[in-house]
Design a protein around this motif. Structure first.
Motif, short mmCIF file in Angstrom:
data_model
loop_
_atom_site.label_atom_id
_atom_site.label_comp_id
_atom_site.label_asym_id
_atom_site.label_seq_id
_atom_site.Cartn_x
_atom_site.Cartn_y
_atom_site.Cartn_z
N TYR A 75 0.88 -1.17 0.00
CA TYR A 75 0.00 0.00 0.00
C TYR A 75 0.91 1.22 0.00
O TYR A 75 1.99 1.23 0.58
N THR A 125 -11.67 -3.85 -5.69
CA THR A 125 -12.52 -3.73 -4.51
C THR A 125 -11.86 -4.45 -3.35
O THR A 125 -10.94 -5.26 -3.54
N GLU A 126 -12.34 -4.18 -2.15
CA GLU A 126 -11.82 -4.86 -0.96
C GLU A 126 -12.02 -6.37 -1.10
O GLU A 126 -11.13 -7.16 -0.79
N ASP A 160 -4.85 -1.51 -0.07
CA ASP A 160 -5.62 -0.39 0.49
C ASP A 160 -6.34 0.37 -0.63
O ASP A 160 -6.00 1.51 -0.96
N THR A 165 -6.15 5.17 -4.89
CA THR A 165 -6.93 5.43 -6.10
C THR A 165 -5.99 5.32 -7.31
O THR A 165 -4.76 5.35 -7.14
N ASN A 202 -9.07 1.90 -0.78
CA ASN A 202 -9.74 3.16 -0.42
C ASN A 202 -8.79 4.35 -0.57
O ASN A 202 -9.18 5.41 -1.04
N THR A 203 -7.54 4.17 -0.18
CA THR A 203 -6.54 5.25 -0.29
C THR A 203 -5.87 5.24 -1.65
O THR A 203 -5.62 6.28 -2.25
N LYS A 207 -5.81 -4.47 8.77
CA LYS A 207 -5.75 -3.04 9.09
C LYS A 207 -5.54 -2.93 10.60
O LYS A 207 -6.32 -3.48 11.37
N ARG A 215 -5.38 -1.94 -8.49
CA ARG A 215 -6.26 -1.84 -7.33
C ARG A 215 -7.60 -2.41 -7.74
O ARG A 215 -7.94 -2.46 -8.92
#
Length: 198
Positions: free
Chosen positions: A69, A135-136, A106, A111, A108-109, A152, A133
């Motif tokens: 990440y 989806t989770e 990660d 992008t 979400n961060t 996390k 990247r």
């Protein structure tokens, strides 16, 4: 007349060879994907350039993959350095058949814009480097396939495995390097061996 007949036969045999070569290439690309291949994963991924891809679009290349990440300040910079070291040791003829891929844990961060910025900062915004990247859910599934564990531990920090994985052109795992700053001779050997088969 004999010369014309010989020339015609020669042209016909050359054409037949070309057609035979085409059929071999077509047959090879239609080869069934094995049950062990990451190309069976239906997940969609986005590159640092904002391009949406499926892993199977990378088929035909040796893939060297690591999960990181971009906001990581401890292990990830070392993993990035390890990937750069691997790239620097690849034979020139090997490099054209290799993709060096960094997958974000990660999303979400990380992008596409953040991945692009990270790639530029680290002078990794050109072939053979790819940042991905998803989806989770897709990221967790892919991590499980690689045997990479991550969790996390704070709003901006993750604890994670330090594994670099090598996949053959059919997307089958052939080697894993575990740890930071470890001897990578066997990793390079695995990459060169698989790329040599292409």
């Amino acid at each position: 007349m004999k010369k014309i007949a010989v020339a015609f036969l020669l042209l016909f045999s050359l054409y037949s060879c070309k057609e035979s070569d085409k059929k071999e290439v077509i047959a090879e690309t239609k080869k069934e994907i094995s049950d062990l291949s990451i190309y069976n994963l239906p997940s969609k991924w986005t590159t640092q350039d904002g391009k949406d891809i499926e892993l199977k679009s990378l088929r035909g290349n040796v893939l060297v993959m690591v999960m990181i990440y971009t906001s990581c300040k401890s292990a990830c910079p070392r993993l990035v350095a390890d990937m750069r070291d691997i790239e620097s040791k690849l034979e020139k003829k090997t490099k054209q058949h290799v993709k060096l891929i960094l997958v974000s844990i990660d999303p979400n961060t990380d992008t596409p814009e953040r991945l692009k910025s990270f790639a530029i900062e680290n002078k990794m915004n050109q072939d053979p480097w790819i940042f991905l990247r998803s989806t989770e859910e897709n990221t967790r599934e892919f991590a499980a396939v690689l045997a990479v564990n991550y969790k996390k531990i704070s709003p901006i920090d993750f604890s994670h495995s330090n594994i670099i994985s090598v996949f053959n052109p059919e997307g089958e795992l052939v080697f894993q390097q575990e740890g930071l700053g470890v001897n990578n001779e066997k990793t390079i050997e695995a990459i060169n061996l698989e790329a040599g088969k292409i």
